[in-house]
Design a protein around this motif. Structure first.
Motif, PDB file in Angstrom:
ATOM      1  N   ALA A  29       0.934  -1.333  -0.067  1.00 40.20           N
ATOM      2  CA  ALA A  29       0.002  -0.003  -0.122  1.00 40.20           C
ATOM      3  C   ALA A  29       0.718   1.286   0.019  1.00 40.20           C
ATOM      4  N   PHE A  30       1.945   1.253   0.587  1.00 41.02           N
ATOM      5  CA  PHE A  30       2.847   2.472   0.845  1.00 41.02           C
ATOM      6  C   PHE A  30       3.505   2.389  -0.621  1.00 41.02           C
ATOM      7  N   LEU A  31       3.885   1.410  -1.204  1.00 35.72           N
ATOM      8  CA  LEU A  31       4.524   1.506  -2.642  1.00 35.72           C
ATOM      9  C   LEU A  31       3.371   2.216  -3.671  1.00 35.72           C
ATOM     10  N   ARG A  45       0.574   7.380   4.208  1.00 31.68           N
ATOM     11  CA  ARG A  45       1.277   6.868   5.433  1.00 31.68           C
ATOM     12  C   ARG A  45       2.153   7.711   5.872  1.00 31.68           C
ATOM     13  N   TYR A  46       2.567   8.400   5.139  1.00 32.89           N
ATOM     14  CA  TYR A  46       3.580   9.818   5.504  1.00 32.89           C
ATOM     15  C   TYR A  46       2.899  10.575   6.372  1.00 32.89           C
ATOM     16  N   ALA A  47       1.586  10.965   6.085  1.00 30.29           N
ATOM     17  CA  ALA A  47       0.896  11.930   7.000  1.00 30.29           C
ATOM     18  C   ALA A  47       0.563  11.285   8.347  1.00 30.29           C
ATOM     19  N   GLN A  48       0.000   9.770   8.349  1.00 33.89           N
ATOM     20  CA  GLN A  48      -0.040   9.240   9.531  1.00 33.89           C
ATOM     21  C   GLN A  48       1.228   9.225  10.551  1.00 33.89           C
ATOM     22  N   LEU A  49       2.381   8.830   9.809  1.00 31.21           N
ATOM     23  CA  LEU A  49       3.349   8.818  10.657  1.00 31.21           C
ATOM     24  C   LEU A  49       3.954  10.247  11.309  1.00 31.21           C
ATOM     25  N   ARG A  50       3.652  11.253  10.332  1.00 30.45           N
ATOM     26  CA  ARG A  50       3.815  12.802  11.035  1.00 30.45           C
ATOM     27  C   ARG A  50       2.974  13.160  12.049  1.00 30.45           C
TER      28      ARG A  50
END
Length: 51
Positions: A17-19, A25-30
């Motif tokens: 899903a990330f690829l 995913r970046y937004a979730q991690l940030r």
């Protein structure tokens, strides 16, 4: 302070899903933190810096 985990227990955010679309995913991690200790698909530990 960022907790250190053994390399075998690190999250691996780089799934299919990330690829396909990494931005959600970046937004979730940030939202959680600016820096994360994660593992690459081969298991290598890295620091992922998002801000």
């Amino acid at each position: 302070m960022i907790p250190l985990l053994p390399a075998g227990h690190l999250p691996q955010p780089f799934d299919a899903a990330f690829l396909d679309n990494p931005y959600p995913r970046y937004a979730q991690l940030r939202e959680k933190a600016a820096v994360h200790r994660v593992a690459l698909p081969d298991g290598s530990p890295i620091w992922l810096v998002l801000r």
